[in-house]
Scaffold this active site. Structure first.
Site, PDB file in Angstrom:
ATOM      1  N   CYS A   1       0.853  -1.187   0.000  1.00  0.00           N
ATOM      2  CA  CYS A   1       0.000   0.000   0.000  1.00  0.00           C
ATOM      3  C   CYS A   1       0.899   1.251   0.000  1.00  0.00           C
ATOM      4  O   CYS A   1       1.728   1.417  -0.888  1.00  0.00           O
ATOM      5  CB  CYS A   1      -0.945  -0.050   1.195  1.00  0.00           C
ATOM      6  SG  CYS A   1      -2.094   1.327   1.387  1.00  0.00           S
TER       7      CYS A   1
ATOM      8  N   ASP B   1      -8.404  -0.706  -8.323  1.00  0.00           N
ATOM      9  CA  ASP B   1      -7.741  -0.018  -7.223  1.00  0.00           C
ATOM     10  C   ASP B   1      -8.006   1.474  -7.332  1.00  0.00           C
ATOM     11  O   ASP B   1      -7.524   2.140  -8.252  1.00  0.00           O
ATOM     12  CB  ASP B   1      -6.233  -0.296  -7.265  1.00  0.00           C
ATOM     13  CG  ASP B   1      -5.521   0.079  -5.978  1.00  0.00           C
ATOM     14  OD1 ASP B   1      -5.920   1.083  -5.361  1.00  0.00           O
ATOM     15  OD2 ASP B   1      -4.573  -0.629  -5.601  1.00  0.00           O
TER      16      ASP B   1
ATOM     17  N   HIS C   1      -7.372  -3.687  -4.259  1.00  0.00           N
ATOM     18  CA  HIS C   1      -6.285  -3.202  -3.395  1.00  0.00           C
ATOM     19  C   HIS C   1      -6.185  -4.052  -2.133  1.00  0.00           C
ATOM     20  O   HIS C   1      -7.183  -4.433  -1.539  1.00  0.00           O
ATOM     21  CB  HIS C   1      -6.570  -1.741  -3.029  1.00  0.00           C
ATOM     22  CG  HIS C   1      -5.483  -1.074  -2.266  1.00  0.00           C
ATOM     23  ND1 HIS C   1      -4.397  -0.493  -2.875  1.00  0.00           N
ATOM     24  CD2 HIS C   1      -5.311  -0.878  -0.933  1.00  0.00           C
ATOM     25  CE1 HIS C   1      -3.602   0.023  -1.961  1.00  0.00           C
ATOM     26  NE2 HIS C   1      -4.130  -0.195  -0.768  1.00  0.00           N
TER      27      HIS C   1
END
Length: 230
Positions: free
Chosen positions: A115, A165, A197
């Protein structure tokens, strides 16, 4: 398995979670946190890397602050308020601390980030090309004019990204891969079809965890790290 340690990061003291393999030694890998902070999920990633034979160090970039997996607004605030220069110093200090440890073998390290940490993986590879030999970013990548100078990256890169995402779209992945390849970098950035994601994260905060894919990717990227760092 792991423990919190302190190390120098420029003029300040920093902390991180260190996990070591049962063998007692192995190549070093920096683990860069998600936007939640240095939580149990990232510690678990470091532990699993230690199970795979690495000495893994996850620096605490929020200096003790955490957001729960239900607190996305807080996570965003923590990420946006984190001083970039301090984060860079913390990660660079973690590299030096890892290389200085007797358990760490070799003269270079790998970096794995998730991330926000995926984006920061590129930053660390660009700011420490002397030490970072392999980089594995997940989901995140730099974009815009404020990103790092990726021309300085010397590491080989194997990246993994999501098809759906809202934070880091696949179009940007393809543009970055082409940009790096045009520079002569050794890079493969894969957009995994049918994923969202954080598909590697067992905490499943976004209801996107793909256990089957995660179990497929683990030996791929750990094998890549061993190939370069052993």
């Amino acid at each position: 398995m792991g423990q919190m340690i302190e190390f120098a990061a420029g003029d300040i003291d920093a902390r991180g979670y260190l996990a070591t393999p049962e063998s007692g030694s192995g190549p070093g890998v920096i683990v860069v946190q998600e936007w939640w902070g240095l939580d149990s999920g990232i510690k678990g990633m470091a532990d699993r890397l230690a199970d795979n034979g690495f000495v893994a160090l996850a620096p605490d970039l929020y200096h003790g602050e955490l957001a729960e997996h239900t607190e996305m607004d807080k996570a965003g605030e923590l990420m946006n308020s984190m001083p970039p220069e301090r984060a860079a110093a913390d990660m660079s200090g973690a590299v030096d601390a890892l290389l200085a440890r007797s358990e760490t073998t070799g003269d270079g390290v790998g970096v794995v980030g998730f991330c926000m940490g995926g984006m920061l993986t590129f930053l660390l590879a660009a700011t420490r090309p002397d030490a970072v030999k392999a980089a594995v970013p997940f989901y995140g990548y730099p974009s815009g004019d404020d990103g790092p100078d990726v021309s300085k990256i010397e590491a080989r890169i194997q990246g993994h990204f999501a098809e759906t995402d809202d934070f880091f779209g696949p179009e940007g992945v393809r543009e970055l891969e082409q940009k790096l390849q045009d520079m002569g970098k050794q890079v493969t950035l894969t957009v995994h079809q049918g994923t969202g994601h954080a598909f590697m994260s067992p905490h499943d905060a976004l209801d996107t965890y793909d256990e089957q894919l995660a179990e497929t990717i683990w030996p791929q990227f750990t094998g890549f790290l061993h190939e370069i760092l052993d």
